[in-house]
Design a protein around this motif. Structure first.
Motif, mmCIF file in Angstrom:
data_model
loop_
_atom_site.group_PDB
_atom_site.id
_atom_site.type_symbol
_atom_site.label_atom_id
_atom_site.label_comp_id
_atom_site.label_asym_id
_atom_site.label_seq_id
_atom_site.Cartn_x
_atom_site.Cartn_y
_atom_site.Cartn_z
ATOM 1 N N PRO A 1 18.995 31.949 28.386
ATOM 2 C CA PRO A 1 19.994 31.582 27.379
ATOM 3 C C PRO A 1 20.844 32.782 26.953
ATOM 4 N N GLY A 2 22.069 32.490 26.558
ATOM 5 C CA GLY A 2 22.987 33.547 26.138
ATOM 6 C C GLY A 2 23.726 34.124 27.334
ATOM 7 N N PHE A 3 24.386 35.229 27.132
ATOM 8 C CA PHE A 3 25.113 35.949 28.175
ATOM 9 C C PHE A 3 26.096 35.059 28.942
ATOM 10 N N PRO A 4 27.108 34.512 28.259
ATOM 11 C CA PRO A 4 28.033 33.590 28.926
ATOM 12 C C PRO A 4 28.811 34.230 30.075
ATOM 13 N N ARG A 5 29.146 35.507 29.975
ATOM 14 C CA ARG A 5 29.879 36.165 31.069
ATOM 15 C C ARG A 5 29.026 36.269 32.323
ATOM 16 N N THR A 6 27.753 36.541 32.136
ATOM 17 C CA THR A 6 26.854 36.644 33.276
ATOM 18 C C THR A 6 26.704 35.294 33.955
ATOM 19 N N LYS A 7 26.596 34.233 33.172
ATOM 20 C CA LYS A 7 26.498 32.882 33.737
ATOM 21 C C LYS A 7 27.761 32.539 34.504
ATOM 22 N N GLU A 8 28.904 32.886 33.945
ATOM 23 C CA GLU A 8 30.176 32.614 34.602
ATOM 24 C C GLU A 8 30.256 33.325 35.951
ATOM 25 N N SER A 9 29.798 34.559 35.993
ATOM 26 C CA SER A 9 29.799 35.316 37.243
ATOM 27 C C SER A 9 28.830 34.718 38.256
ATOM 28 N N ALA A 10 27.694 34.240 37.789
ATOM 29 C CA ALA A 10 26.716 33.626 38.688
ATOM 30 C C ALA A 10 27.279 32.340 39.294
ATOM 31 N N TYR A 11 27.918 31.514 38.470
ATOM 32 C CA TYR A 11 28.524 30.284 38.994
ATOM 33 C C TYR A 11 29.638 30.604 39.987
ATOM 34 N N ALA A 12 30.443 31.613 39.686
ATOM 35 C CA ALA A 12 31.505 32.016 40.607
ATOM 36 C C ALA A 12 30.910 32.492 41.928
ATOM 37 N N GLY A 13 29.845 33.270 41.855
ATOM 38 C CA GLY A 13 29.197 33.746 43.075
ATOM 39 C C GLY A 13 28.647 32.612 43.921
ATOM 40 N N PHE A 14 28.020 31.624 43.279
ATOM 41 C CA PHE A 14 27.509 30.477 44.030
ATOM 42 C C PHE A 14 28.650 29.690 44.670
ATOM 43 N N THR A 15 29.759 29.549 43.949
ATOM 44 C CA THR A 15 30.905 28.825 44.493
ATOM 45 C C THR A 15 31.510 29.579 45.673
ATOM 46 N N PHE A 16 31.673 30.895 45.553
ATOM 47 C CA PHE A 16 32.212 31.685 46.657
ATOM 48 C C PHE A 16 31.291 31.635 47.867
ATOM 49 N N ASP A 17 29.992 31.709 47.632
ATOM 50 C CA ASP A 17 29.030 31.656 48.723
ATOM 51 C C ASP A 17 29.086 30.310 49.443
ATOM 52 N N LEU A 18 29.142 29.236 48.689
ATOM 53 C CA LEU A 18 29.203 27.904 49.281
ATOM 54 C C LEU A 18 30.519 27.699 50.030
ATOM 55 N N THR A 19 31.614 28.199 49.475
ATOM 56 C CA THR A 19 32.909 28.077 50.134
ATOM 57 C C THR A 19 32.930 28.873 51.432
#
Length: 65
Positions: free
Chosen positions: A18-36
């Motif tokens: 929980p918390g750390f919204p910037r870190t979560k945003e970066s993790a989601y971006a990384g998963f999206t880039f990896d999947l793409t």
């Protein structure tokens, strides 16, 4: 390739903590880039369309999360 596995595990941990919204945003971006990137590589080598079925499922899971 072990680095990607470790990065994905750290991304999952970042999303679950929980918390750390910037870190979560970066993790989601990384998963999206990896999947793409995986989808692009699959299309580039000429894999059949039936093997592309898992990519929309991954995008739906990322968006739904």
């Amino acid at each position: 390739m072990p680095f990607l596995g470790i990065a994905k595990l750290l991304g999952i941990a970042a999303i679950l903590v929980p918390g750390f919204p910037r870190t979560k945003e970066s993790a989601y971006a990384g998963f999206t880039f990896d999947l793409t990137g995986a989808m692009y590589a699959s299309i580039a080598v000429g894999d059949p369309v039936s093997s592309w079925l898992f990519f929309p499922i991954g995008y739906i899971l990322i968006a739904g999360s």
